[in-house]
Write an enzyme that holds these catalytic residues in place. Structure first.
Site, short mmCIF file in Angstrom:
data_model
loop_
_atom_site.label_atom_id
_atom_site.label_comp_id
_atom_site.label_asym_id
_atom_site.label_seq_id
_atom_site.Cartn_x
_atom_site.Cartn_y
_atom_site.Cartn_z
N TYR A 122 9.43 29.98 -54.13
CA TYR A 122 8.38 30.97 -53.81
C TYR A 122 7.24 30.89 -54.85
CZ TYR A 122 6.44 35.60 -52.63
OH TYR A 122 5.62 36.65 -52.26
N ILE A 129 5.03 45.42 -53.85
CA ILE A 129 4.49 46.24 -52.75
C ILE A 129 5.64 46.65 -51.83
CG2 ILE A 129 2.76 46.35 -50.90
CD1 ILE A 129 1.60 45.70 -53.74
P1 NAP Z 1 7.20 40.95 -44.74
O1 NAP Z 1 7.35 42.42 -44.65
O2 NAP Z 1 8.44 40.10 -44.73
O3 NAP Z 1 6.20 40.47 -43.60
C1 NAP Z 1 5.91 39.10 -43.46
C2 NAP Z 1 5.40 38.86 -42.07
O4 NAP Z 1 5.22 37.45 -41.91
C3 NAP Z 1 6.40 39.31 -41.01
O5 NAP Z 1 5.68 39.97 -39.99
C4 NAP Z 1 7.01 38.02 -40.55
O6 NAP Z 1 7.44 38.02 -39.20
C5 NAP Z 1 5.85 37.06 -40.69
N1 NAP Z 1 6.28 35.66 -40.73
C6 NAP Z 1 7.39 35.16 -41.32
N2 NAP Z 1 7.43 33.82 -41.11
C7 NAP Z 1 6.34 33.50 -40.39
C8 NAP Z 1 5.83 32.29 -39.87
N3 NAP Z 1 6.46 31.11 -40.02
N4 NAP Z 1 4.67 32.33 -39.17
C9 NAP Z 1 4.03 33.50 -38.97
N5 NAP Z 1 4.45 34.69 -39.43
C10 NAP Z 1 5.61 34.68 -40.14
O7 NAP Z 1 6.41 40.56 -46.06
P2 NAP Z 1 5.28 41.34 -46.88
O8 NAP Z 1 5.93 41.97 -48.04
O9 NAP Z 1 4.45 42.15 -45.96
O10 NAP Z 1 4.47 40.08 -47.43
C11 NAP Z 1 3.23 39.66 -46.88
C12 NAP Z 1 2.64 38.62 -47.82
O11 NAP Z 1 2.46 39.18 -49.11
C13 NAP Z 1 3.53 37.39 -48.00
O12 NAP Z 1 2.74 36.24 -48.10
C14 NAP Z 1 4.22 37.68 -49.31
O13 NAP Z 1 4.66 36.50 -49.95
C15 NAP Z 1 3.11 38.38 -50.07
N6 NAP Z 1 3.54 39.22 -51.18
C16 NAP Z 1 4.32 40.31 -50.98
C17 NAP Z 1 4.69 41.09 -52.06
C18 NAP Z 1 5.53 42.34 -51.91
O14 NAP Z 1 5.88 42.95 -52.95
N7 NAP Z 1 5.87 42.76 -50.71
C19 NAP Z 1 4.28 40.74 -53.35
C20 NAP Z 1 3.49 39.61 -53.51
C21 NAP Z 1 3.12 38.86 -52.41
P3 NAP Z 1 8.92 38.52 -38.79
O15 NAP Z 1 8.97 39.96 -39.16
O16 NAP Z 1 8.98 38.31 -37.33
O17 NAP Z 1 9.86 37.67 -39.58
#
Ligand code: NAP
Length: 253
Positions: free
Chosen positions: A160, A193
């Site tokens: 990651y 987040i």
């Molecule tokens: P999340 O709740 O897991 O949501 C991720 C979304 O991406 C889900 O809707 C998922 O769909 C979709 N997804 C997964 N694989 C995919 C693919 N191959 N093609 C298209 N869509 C896909 O994650 P999040 O926390 O909102 O994270 C969003 C972004 O922020 C990510 O890039 C993550 O790395 C980044 N981020 C998050 C945090 C944090 O603390 N949450 C911190 C730093 C960075 P499904 O639900 O159908 O699987």
């Protein structure tokens, strides 16, 4: 000099947010909808994308739901073509889709490495490449890539962290390369987040992580979305090839 500054350019803008069925992506799509943007809700799962698009449409904006696995170039291309077919342009792309598959490095399997790179890094390339063909004709556009505080290196997240550091290098290179075409490219690096991704973390570890945040709370998807609105708007007209850190003061990159 212009005396009017704001988010006006986002009204009726066409905005594609990948992985926007839930989590941060959904929060970003809602924030754009609140500005009157037309939003493309796209997720790997069609039912999730369709349900979220229907709910956001109730805010009084046009939406389009598409399933797209960002790790597949032809699906990224089909996504952008569909949005242009419907609305004639794409103003903003937010490369948000991302996954984690954590594990100690010595036990990390090649497929565990590859899947995270394919979605987080190659997916960002795929969608950016597919959208630039449309944006360059308009000679304007904004691309915002979601990196992470983990780009600085987290134990147990070699895959990651590598993918998110890659997103930063990609953003810096692309921002410089596309500037002459009027396309700005920036990144946002969130800290901790509250989303389904972080809900997977055991309670005790989550509490420790929140205690280490100077602002003493987990971020909300909205905290990220507001910065993305800024980067997509004319307010950030002179900002490109940069990363904005949104992490409550956590020491990171
Ligand atoms: P999340 O709740 O897991 O949501 C991720 C979304 O991406 C889900 O809707 C998922 O769909 C979709 N997804 C997964 N694989 C995919 C693919 N191959 N093609 C298209 N869509 C896909 O994650 P999040 O926390 O909102 O994270 C969003 C972004 O922020 C990510 O890039 C993550 O790395 C980044 N981020 C998050 C945090 C944090 O603390 N949450 C911190 C730093 C960075 P499904 O639900 O159908 O699987």
């Amino acid at each position: 000099m212009s005396t009017k500054y704001g988010l006006e350019n986002l009204k009726d803008a066409v905005v594609v947010v990948t992985g926007s069925g839930r989590g941060i992506g959904r929060g970003i799509a809602e924030c754009f909808a609140a500005q009157g943007s037309k939003v493309v809700i796209t997720d790997i799962d069609h039912a999730t994308a369709a349900a979220t698009a229907a709910e956001i449409a109730q805010m009084g904006v046009e939406t389009l739901a598409m399933d797209c696995d960002v790790s597949k170039y032809e699906q990224a291309e089909a996504l952008m073509n569909k949005a242009v077919e419907k609305w004639g342009k794409i103003d903003v792309l937010v490369n948000n889709a991302g996954i984690t598959q954590d594990g100690l490095f010595l036990r990390m399997k090649p497929e565990q490495w590859q899947k995270v790179i394919d979605i987080n890094l190659t997916g960002t390339y795929n969608c950016a490449h597919a959208v630039v063909n449309h944006m360059r004709k308009a000679r304007k556009g904004a691309i915002i890539n979601i990196s992470s505080i983990a780009a600085g290196g987290n134990p147990g997240q070699a895959n990651y962290s590598a993918s998110k550091a890659g997103v930063l290098g990609f953003t810096y290179a692309l921002g410089k390369e596309l500037a002459p075409m009027g396309i700005r490219v920036n990144a946002v690096a969130p800290g901790f987040i509250k989303t389904p991704m972080t809900d997977k973390i055991p309670d005790k570890i989550r509490e420790q992580m929140i205690a280490a945040i100077p602002l003493k709370r987990a971020g909300e998807p909205d905290d990220i979305a507001k910065v993305i609105l800024f980067l997509a708007s004319d307010l950030a007209g002179y900002v490109t090839a940069q990363c904005v850190h949104v992490n409550g003061g956590l020491a990171g990159l």
